[in-house]
Structure formats: structure tokens, C-alpha cells
Design an enzyme around this catalytic site. Structure first.
Site, PDB file in Angstrom:
ATOM      1  CG  ASP A  66      20.670  32.313  54.321  1.00  0.00           C
ATOM      2  OD1 ASP A  66      20.619  33.422  53.519  1.00  0.00           O
ATOM      3  OD2 ASP A  66      19.559  32.042  54.942  1.00  0.00           O
ATOM      4  CG  ASP A  99      17.287  37.481  56.676  1.00  0.00           C
ATOM      5  OD1 ASP A  99      17.825  38.352  57.418  1.00  0.00           O
ATOM      6  OD2 ASP A  99      16.711  37.887  55.560  1.00  0.00           O
TER       7      ASP A  99
END
Length: 178
Positions: free
Chosen positions: A8, A10
Site C-alpha cells: 500500500d 499512504d
């Protein structure tokens, strides 16, 4: 077939925006987290393809265009590469939460697309994220999972690995891979 570490963006690679309603909308707001480059380099040396999979509804909200988001990702890849690590691909969902789509995590669509394009064996791969949606997407795709937690590690979490940073998660993953 290759194995991959799906990351992922952020909260795993870079610091999240201040609040849930804020987004990273330009390169100047992107702050790579400590240990990220070292973690990605370790994954590369262990023969993992490193692929970013990220929900980016800021595009659907009109906060930036697809080309502006692509420019941020290209700069992120260049910066990380200049420091000695490689990101092999970046996939993102630009859609709003509703109506549901097949690419927005927790759906596994981005992982399936990346696996197809990069000849990845999902059962030999890991999804590393900081939310339950990331873990659900990884599990739905057949990957093992690692969760980055910003608070105390909770033994009730259903990820295979729990860590406080990407670097800590990668160290645990590599021990499990031996």
C-alpha cells in the site's frame, strides 16, 4: 512465476495526509517514511517484485488528474531508485467508494492485474498494508499479509505479520521465507 510484495502507498511508503479527508496531491507533500528504501531494497535482494497497490479516490474527487497522480508515482519511483531500491509497478484505483468496483481495496482487482502483468504467483506473495482493507485484498487474492500498525500491536489482528514499520515487517517476512 515470480513472487511479489504488494505495498500500500499512504501509511506504508509515505506519511499519510493529516486527516482522513486530506490527500497527497503533489510531490512536495510526499514524505517517504524512515526505513522504506532499505525495506524495498531487502525485498528486491530476496527476489521479490515490489508492486504498489493504492486506493486513490482523490482522482474521483477531482483533487488531481490521472496524469498528476502518475507524475507523483513516477517521481516516487525515481527517488526510491536513486537511493538504491526498485519499485516494479504502481497500480491504483481512482474510483469513488460507490458504486463498488473490482479494483478498489478490499477488492483484489489491482493485485490480480499486477499478478497477470508481472507473472506473479499470488500464493507465494505478500500484501503489506496499514488497513483492514489491505489485509482483506491480500487474503482475497491468496497472498499472505502483513499489517503496519501505528498504535499498539493487537493480537486480534488477522494479518500473518504485525509490525510498526515496513522495515520491521520485511525483516519478519524474510525470516518466514527462510
Amino acid at each position: 512465476m515470480n513472487k511479489a510484495a504488494f505495498l500500500d502507498r499512504d501509511g506504508v511508503i509515505n506519511r499519510k495526509a493529516s486527516t482522513e479527508d486530506e490527500y497527497i496531491t503533489c510531490w512536495e507533500e510526499m514524505q517517504i517514511l524512515p526505513g522504506v528504501v532499505e525495506a524495498i531494497a531487502l525485498l528486491c535482494r530476496a527476489n521479490f517484485s515490489v508492486i504498489v497497490v493504492s486506493n486513490q479516490r482523490c482522482v474521483a474527487k477531482g483533487l488531481l488528474t490521472v496524469s498528476e497522480l502518475d507524475a507523483i508515482h513516477q517521481q516516487m519511483c525515481r527517488e526510491i531508485s536513486a537511493m538504491g531500491a526498485t519499485i516494479d509497478g504502481v497500480y491504483y484505483c481512482p474510483h469513488e467508494e460507490q458504486p463498488a468496483c473490482s479494483c478498489r481495496k478490499p477488492a483484489p482487482g489491482m493485485l490480480f492485474a499486477a499478478a497477470d502483468e508481472h507473472q506473479v504467483d499470488l500464493n507465494s506473495s505478500w500484501m503489506i498494508g496499514d488497513s483492514e482493507k489491505d489485509i482483506q485484498a491480500g487474503r482475497s487474492a491468496g497472498c499472505r499479509t502483513a499489517r503496519i500498525l501505528k498504535t499498539d500491536i493487537n493480537s486480534d489482528d488477522n494479518a500473518d505479520v504485525l509490525a510498526r514499520s515496513l522495515l520491521e515487517a520485511v525483516h519478519q517476512i524474510l525470516q518466514l521465507e527462510d
